[in-house]
Design a protein around this motif. Structure first.
Motif, PDB file in Angstrom:
ATOM      1  N   ALA A   1      40.691  33.731  30.701  1.00 32.10           N
ATOM      2  CA  ALA A   1      40.542  34.929  29.664  1.00 32.10           C
ATOM      3  C   ALA A   1      39.602  35.925  30.417  1.00 32.10           C
ATOM      4  CB  ALA A   1      39.616  34.031  28.658  1.00 32.10           C
ATOM      5  N   PHE A   2      38.892  35.762  31.255  1.00 34.10           N
ATOM      6  CA  PHE A   2      37.886  36.810  32.045  1.00 34.10           C
ATOM      7  C   PHE A   2      38.742  37.592  32.847  1.00 34.10           C
ATOM      8  CE2 PHE A   2      35.339  38.220  35.634  1.00 34.10           C
ATOM      9  CZ  PHE A   2      34.378  39.101  34.808  1.00 34.10           C
ATOM     10  N   LEU A   3      39.611  37.156  33.856  1.00 36.58           N
ATOM     11  CA  LEU A   3      40.308  37.813  34.517  1.00 36.58           C
ATOM     12  C   LEU A   3      41.543  38.513  33.491  1.00 36.58           C
ATOM     13  CD1 LEU A   3      40.760  35.471  37.770  1.00 36.58           C
ATOM     14  CD2 LEU A   3      39.321  37.427  37.261  1.00 36.58           C
ATOM     15  N   GLY A   4      42.048  37.831  32.627  1.00 32.74           N
ATOM     16  CA  GLY A   4      42.735  38.388  31.768  1.00 32.74           C
ATOM     17  C   GLY A   4      42.292  39.582  31.188  1.00 32.74           C
ATOM     18  N   SER A   5      41.249  39.861  30.711  1.00 33.73           N
ATOM     19  CA  SER A   5      40.720  41.055  30.248  1.00 33.73           C
ATOM     20  C   SER A   5      40.474  42.053  31.195  1.00 33.73           C
ATOM     21  CB  SER A   5      39.313  40.449  29.778  1.00 33.73           C
ATOM     22  OG  SER A   5      38.540  40.408  30.407  1.00 33.73           O
ATOM     23  N   ILE A   6      40.122  41.632  32.366  1.00 32.54           N
ATOM     24  CA  ILE A   6      40.148  42.750  33.352  1.00 32.54           C
ATOM     25  C   ILE A   6      41.409  43.249  33.948  1.00 32.54           C
ATOM     26  CG2 ILE A   6      39.262  43.253  35.871  1.00 32.54           C
ATOM     27  CD1 ILE A   6      37.252  41.053  35.651  1.00 32.54           C
ATOM     28  N   ALA A   7      42.611  42.361  34.032  1.00 35.67           N
ATOM     29  CA  ALA A   7      43.942  42.863  34.264  1.00 35.67           C
ATOM     30  C   ALA A   7      44.363  43.771  33.261  1.00 35.67           C
ATOM     31  CB  ALA A   7      44.782  41.618  34.514  1.00 35.67           C
ATOM     32  N   ILE A   8      44.171  43.435  31.661  1.00 36.67           N
ATOM     33  CA  ILE A   8      44.673  44.456  30.878  1.00 36.67           C
ATOM     34  C   ILE A   8      43.817  46.032  30.925  1.00 36.67           C
ATOM     35  CG2 ILE A   8      44.507  44.869  28.393  1.00 36.67           C
ATOM     36  CD1 ILE A   8      44.655  41.698  28.123  1.00 36.67           C
ATOM     37  N   LYS A   9      42.815  45.855  31.315  1.00 35.70           N
ATOM     38  CA  LYS A   9      42.190  47.182  31.345  1.00 35.70           C
ATOM     39  C   LYS A   9      42.321  47.889  32.974  1.00 35.70           C
ATOM     40  CE  LYS A   9      38.121  45.893  28.754  1.00 35.70           C
ATOM     41  NZ  LYS A   9      36.610  45.749  28.553  1.00 35.70           N
ATOM     42  N   VAL A  10      42.542  47.251  33.910  1.00 42.81           N
ATOM     43  CA  VAL A  10      42.499  48.009  35.163  1.00 42.81           C
ATOM     44  C   VAL A  10      44.131  48.343  35.453  1.00 42.81           C
ATOM     45  CG1 VAL A  10      42.424  47.680  37.693  1.00 42.81           C
ATOM     46  CG2 VAL A  10      40.620  46.877  36.268  1.00 42.81           C
ATOM     47  N   LYS A  11      44.931  47.352  35.187  1.00 39.67           N
ATOM     48  CA  LYS A  11      46.515  47.406  35.171  1.00 39.67           C
ATOM     49  C   LYS A  11      46.980  48.152  36.578  1.00 39.67           C
ATOM     50  CE  LYS A  11      47.256  48.339  30.335  1.00 39.67           C
ATOM     51  NZ  LYS A  11      47.325  49.196  29.324  1.00 39.67           N
ATOM     52  N   GLU A  12      46.242  47.858  37.766  1.00 39.59           N
ATOM     53  CA  GLU A  12      46.437  47.861  39.206  1.00 39.59           C
ATOM     54  C   GLU A  12      47.716  46.610  39.489  1.00 39.59           C
ATOM     55  OE1 GLU A  12      46.393  50.408  41.492  1.00 39.59           O
ATOM     56  OE2 GLU A  12      45.497  51.615  39.753  1.00 39.59           O
ATOM     57  N   PRO A  13      48.560  46.944  39.984  1.00 37.04           N
ATOM     58  CA  PRO A  13      49.342  45.776  40.404  1.00 37.04           C
ATOM     59  C   PRO A  13      48.740  44.784  41.554  1.00 37.04           C
ATOM     60  CG  PRO A  13      50.748  47.929  40.378  1.00 37.04           C
ATOM     61  CD  PRO A  13      49.341  48.202  40.253  1.00 37.04           C
ATOM     62  N   ALA A  14      48.247  45.505  42.517  1.00 41.17           N
ATOM     63  CA  ALA A  14      47.340  44.961  43.762  1.00 41.17           C
ATOM     64  C   ALA A  14      46.429  43.942  43.088  1.00 41.17           C
ATOM     65  CB  ALA A  14      46.962  45.820  44.735  1.00 41.17           C
ATOM     66  N   MET A  15      45.682  44.439  42.209  1.00 48.74           N
ATOM     67  CA  MET A  15      44.552  43.789  41.696  1.00 48.74           C
ATOM     68  C   MET A  15      45.008  42.523  40.787  1.00 48.74           C
ATOM     69  SD  MET A  15      41.126  43.463  41.557  1.00 48.74           S
ATOM     70  CE  MET A  15      39.875  43.514  41.001  1.00 48.74           C
ATOM     71  N   ILE A  16      45.904  42.936  40.219  1.00 46.35           N
ATOM     72  CA  ILE A  16      46.613  41.656  39.271  1.00 46.35           C
ATOM     73  C   ILE A  16      47.258  40.867  40.258  1.00 46.35           C
ATOM     74  CG2 ILE A  16      48.539  41.123  37.582  1.00 46.35           C
ATOM     75  CD1 ILE A  16      47.892  43.957  36.328  1.00 46.35           C
ATOM     76  N   ALA A  17      47.872  40.965  41.368  1.00 47.57           N
ATOM     77  CA  ALA A  17      48.424  40.003  42.382  1.00 47.57           C
ATOM     78  C   ALA A  17      47.252  39.196  42.946  1.00 47.57           C
ATOM     79  CB  ALA A  17      48.981  40.722  43.342  1.00 47.57           C
ATOM     80  N   VAL A  18      46.213  39.734  43.077  1.00 45.15           N
ATOM     81  CA  VAL A  18      44.737  38.951  43.589  1.00 45.15           C
ATOM     82  C   VAL A  18      44.329  38.021  42.727  1.00 45.15           C
ATOM     83  CG1 VAL A  18      42.704  39.203  44.519  1.00 45.15           C
ATOM     84  CG2 VAL A  18      44.374  40.815  45.448  1.00 45.15           C
ATOM     85  N   MET A  19      44.260  38.591  41.271  1.00 44.99           N
ATOM     86  CA  MET A  19      43.704  37.642  40.170  1.00 44.99           C
ATOM     87  C   MET A  19      45.038  36.444  40.162  1.00 44.99           C
ATOM     88  SD  MET A  19      42.738  40.200  37.450  1.00 44.99           S
ATOM     89  CE  MET A  19      41.511  41.596  37.681  1.00 44.99           C
ATOM     90  N   VAL A  20      46.242  36.610  39.993  1.00 49.70           N
ATOM     91  CA  VAL A  20      47.081  35.758  39.895  1.00 49.70           C
ATOM     92  C   VAL A  20      47.063  34.681  41.228  1.00 49.70           C
ATOM     93  CG1 VAL A  20      49.697  35.221  39.780  1.00 49.70           C
ATOM     94  CG2 VAL A  20      48.696  37.164  38.523  1.00 49.70           C
ATOM     95  N   ILE A  21      46.760  35.103  42.362  1.00 49.81           N
ATOM     96  CA  ILE A  21      46.767  34.209  43.488  1.00 49.81           C
ATOM     97  C   ILE A  21      45.593  33.466  43.263  1.00 49.81           C
ATOM     98  CG2 ILE A  21      46.319  34.010  45.819  1.00 49.81           C
ATOM     99  CD1 ILE A  21      48.109  36.634  46.158  1.00 49.81           C
TER     100      ILE A  21
END
Length: 53
Positions: A15-35
């Motif tokens: 939930a925490f990382l999902g909220s950051i991913a929605i706001k930032v929308k950087e593919p590299a950051m989302i990839a790091v979060m998913v990993i």
């Protein structure tokens, strides 16, 4: 009991990382979060058979 706390922790992290991913929308950051989330879930899966301490 450890599995229950692990699932609660995993849900909170997602939930925490999902909220950051929605706001930032950087593919590299989302990839790091998913990993990171995948690594957390693998560790939780491996720890499910360990004894509670």
């Amino acid at each position: 009991m450890k599995l229950l706390f692990g699932l609660i922790g995993a849900a909170l992290v997602i939930a925490f990382l999902g909220s950051i991913a929605i706001k930032v929308k950087e593919p590299a950051m989302i990839a790091v979060m998913v990993i990171g989330v995948v690594m957390m879930l693998v560790d939780l899966w491996q720890a499910r058979n360990e004894s509670d301490t």
